[in-house]
Write an enzyme that holds these catalytic residues in place. Structure first.
Site, short mmCIF file in Angstrom:
data_model
loop_
_atom_site.label_atom_id
_atom_site.label_comp_id
_atom_site.label_asym_id
_atom_site.label_seq_id
_atom_site.Cartn_x
_atom_site.Cartn_y
_atom_site.Cartn_z
N ALA A 141 0.77 -1.09 -0.02
CA ALA A 141 -0.17 -0.26 0.22
C ALA A 141 0.90 1.34 0.19
O ALA A 141 0.41 2.33 -0.71
CB ALA A 141 -0.93 -0.01 1.07
N THR A 142 2.00 1.16 0.50
CA THR A 142 2.92 2.33 0.68
C THR A 142 3.23 2.74 -0.82
O THR A 142 3.10 3.88 -1.44
CB THR A 142 4.21 1.95 1.36
OG1 THR A 142 3.82 1.74 2.60
CG2 THR A 142 5.06 3.36 1.46
N ASN A 195 -6.43 2.78 10.39
CA ASN A 195 -5.37 1.80 11.07
C ASN A 195 -5.30 2.01 12.53
O ASN A 195 -5.02 0.82 13.23
CB ASN A 195 -4.00 1.92 10.40
CG ASN A 195 -3.38 3.11 10.24
OD1 ASN A 195 -3.97 4.30 9.69
ND2 ASN A 195 -2.40 3.29 11.03
N GLN A 254 -6.73 -0.89 5.21
CA GLN A 254 -7.33 -1.64 6.33
C GLN A 254 -8.74 -1.88 5.97
O GLN A 254 -9.54 -2.43 6.79
CB GLN A 254 -7.21 -0.82 7.58
CG GLN A 254 -5.99 -0.28 8.02
CD GLN A 254 -5.21 -1.56 8.76
OE1 GLN A 254 -5.79 -2.51 8.93
NE2 GLN A 254 -3.86 -1.47 9.02
N ALA A 313 -1.75 -6.94 0.48
CA ALA A 313 -2.31 -8.37 0.82
C ALA A 313 -2.08 -9.04 1.97
O ALA A 313 -2.75 -9.52 2.77
CB ALA A 313 -1.39 -9.25 -0.31
N HIS A 314 -0.89 -8.24 2.65
CA HIS A 314 -0.59 -8.75 4.02
C HIS A 314 -1.74 -8.55 5.16
O HIS A 314 -1.56 -8.77 6.39
CB HIS A 314 0.88 -8.46 4.55
CG HIS A 314 1.14 -6.97 5.00
ND1 HIS A 314 1.13 -6.73 6.39
CD2 HIS A 314 1.32 -5.94 4.42
CE1 HIS A 314 1.53 -5.21 6.31
NE2 HIS A 314 1.67 -4.99 4.96
N CYS A 355 4.04 1.06 12.18
CA CYS A 355 5.10 2.00 11.58
C CYS A 355 5.62 3.04 12.41
O CYS A 355 6.72 3.86 12.16
CB CYS A 355 4.53 2.56 10.20
SG CYS A 355 3.52 1.58 9.39
#
Ligand SMILES: Cc1ncc(COP(=O)(O)O)c(C=O)c1O
Length: 387
Positions: free
Chosen positions: A75-76, A155, A183, A204-205, A326
Site C-alpha cells: 500500500a505504501t 488503522n 485496512q 495483501a498482508h 510503523c
C-alpha cells in the site's frame, strides 16, 4: 491462537498470518510457475497465466475490470504512485490538494513531500470519533483543487469514512479521488465499480496474503504519471518484473476473502463486544474512535493515568500496539489520536487491540485478564499519578 509459542496475537491491523490456502498456492507457483511473465516463451506464458488468474480473483473481490489493477509492493507504493502520480499529472491545472490529519504515514509523508515542492495541502480535521463530516470536506474544496486522498478505514481507530459521499462531491468538482484502503480491502465488502473512486490502494498482508505485494486500482480514464522508469511492464505505470508468487498469493487471499468477509465481520463483531464488555468498567477508560459503527476488528482504548509503552510490557505475552506499527519506534504520542482531540497523556496511554480471523473467545478472555491486571498493577506502582 498463537502460531509462535505462547504469544497471543491481537495485532492484525499491523499484519496477518498467511491463510493456509494462500501458502499452498504460493508454494505451487514457486515450484511450477517461477518464470518471468515478460518472457516470450512457454515458461513466460505459464507465469502470465498465473498473473491473469490473480488479477481475476482480485478484480472479482472488488468488482472491477482486471485491466484496472496495477501490482505494487504494497500500500505504501500504491499510495505514493496514486498521490504523486496524480499531483504530477495535474500540476499544470492547479496545486491544491486535500487530505486528512489522520491518514497513515504512507499518505501523510507523500503530501509533506509535495508541500516541499510547492503544492498547497489542506489537512482536514476529523470529529472526535474519527469521522470526517461531508460538509467540512465540501467547504475545503477550491477552484484549483486537483486531488483528494481520504482513507477508507483508519488503522489506529477503525473509523470508516463515507467514501461514497466524499467521492460524489469530488466527481461534481472534477477532483481526482484516491482512497487508501489498506485496512478495508479483503476485510469489508464494497464494490469499486459502483463507488465514485478513481484510485484505491490495497496491500495483501492485511488480509492473510503475503507481505511485499499490493495493488493500485486505477479507474478507466484516470491519467497518472509513473514514478519509476524501466521495462514496459504494466502499461509503463509501474515497470519491473512481476513477483509472480506474491501476486498469486494476493489473488488467492482475495478469493478466500470473497467467501469469508461476512463470516469474518460477524466473528470480529462478537469478539469486539466481548473485549469491550470485559474492560469497560475500568475507571477512566476511553474509547479512541467510534464506539459502534467502526470496523469491528479494531478497538483502541486509553486510560487516564498510564503510559502505553509500560502497559505494553505489562501485557506480555499479548501482542498489541500502542499506535500503528510503523510509528512504534517513536515515543511521540499518536498524531492520529491527537487529531481526535486526545491530550498527549491520553494518546500516550492508548492500546490498539486488533482482532482477526484466527482470534478465539479464549484469546479475548486472556487479553481482558491481562489488560485489567496490567492497568491495576501500573496504577498501584504510581498511585500519586491516579487522577
Ligand atoms: C492505512 C494504511 N495505509 C498504508 C499502509 C502501508 O502498507 P504496506 O506496509 O503494505 O506498504 C498501512 C500498513 O500499515 C496502513 O495501515
Amino acid at each position: 491462537m498463537s502460531g509462535a509459542g505462547n504469544l497471543i496475537y491481537l495485532d492484525f491491523a499491523a499484519t496477518t498470518p498467511l491463510d493456509p490456502q494462500v501458502a499452498e498456492r504460493m508454494r505451487d507457483v514457486q515450484a511450477n510457475a517461477w518464470f518471468n511473465p515478460s518472457s516470450n516463451h512457454p515458461g513466460g506464458r505459464i507465469s502470465t497465466a498465473v498473473i491473469k488468474v490473480a488479477a481475476g480473483q482480485l478484480a472479482s473481490l472488488l468488482n472491477v475490470n482486471p485491466a484496472t489493477l496495477i501490482w505494487t509492493s504494497g500500500a505504501t507504493e500504491a499510495d505514493n504512485l496514486a498521490i504523486m502520480g496524480t499531483a504530477k499529472q495535474r500540476e499544470h491545472r492547479g496545486k491544491h490538494l486535500l487530505t486528512m490529519r489522520t491518514e497513515h504515514k504512507a499518505v501523510v509523508d507523500v503530501f509533506r513531500a509535495l508541500e516541499r515542492r510547492g503544492f498547497d495541502v489542506t489537512w482536514l480535521e476529523p470529529e472526535a470519533d474519527g469521522h470526517l463530516p461531508i460538509e467540512r470536506f465540501r467547504a475545503a474544496l477550491r477552484e484549483d483543487t486537483q486531488l483528494a486522498s481520504i482513507m477508507h478505514v483508519n488503522n489506529e481507530t477503525g473509523a470508516i469514512q463515507d467514501i461514497a459521499a466524499i467521492g460524489a462531491v469530488c466527481k461534481q468538482h472534477g477532483v481526482v479521488f484516491h482512497v487508501d484502503g489498506a485496512q478495508a480491502a479483503g476485510k469489508m465488502p464494497f464494490d469499486l465499480t459502483n463507488l465514485p473512486v478513481d484510485l484505491y490502494s490495497l496491500t495483501a498482508h492485511k488480509f492473510y496474503g503475503p507481505k511485499g505485494v499490493g495493488a493500485l486500482y486505477v479507474a478507466e480514464g484516470t491519467p497518472l504519471d509513473p514514478l519509476m522508469f524501466g521495462g514496459g511492464q504494466q502499461r509503463r505505470l509501474r515497470p519491473g518484473t512481476l513477483a509472480v508468487d506474491l501476486i498469486a498469493g494476493l489473488g488467492e487471499a482475495a478469493a478466500v476473502a470473497a467467501v469469508s468477509i461476512e463470516r469474518d465481520l460477524a466473528h470480529l463483531t462478537a469478539l469486539r463486544e466481548q473485549l469491550l464488555a470485559g474492560i469497560q468498567n475500568i475507571e477512566g477508560l476511553q474509547i479512541n474512535g467510534p464506539e459502534q459503527d467502526g470496523y469491528p476488528g479494531i478497538l483502541n482504548v486509553g486510560v487516564n493515568d498510564i503510559e502505553g509503552e509500560s502497559l505494553l510490557l505489562a501485557l506480555e505475552p499479548l501482542c498489541v500496539a500502542t499506535g500503528s506499527a510503523c510509528n512504534s519506534q517513536s515515543q511521540e504520542p499518536s498524531y492520529v489520536l491527537r487529531a481526535l482531540g486526545r491530550s498527549d497523556q491520553q494518546a500516550q496511554s492508548a492500546i490498539r487491540f486488533s482482532l482477526g480471523r484466527p482470534t478465539t473467545r479464549k484469546d479475548i478472555e486472556t487479553a481482558i485478564k491481562l489488560y485489567c491486571r496490567g492497568v491495576e498493577k501500573l496504577r498501584n506502582l504510581a498511585p500519586e499519578a491516579v487522577a
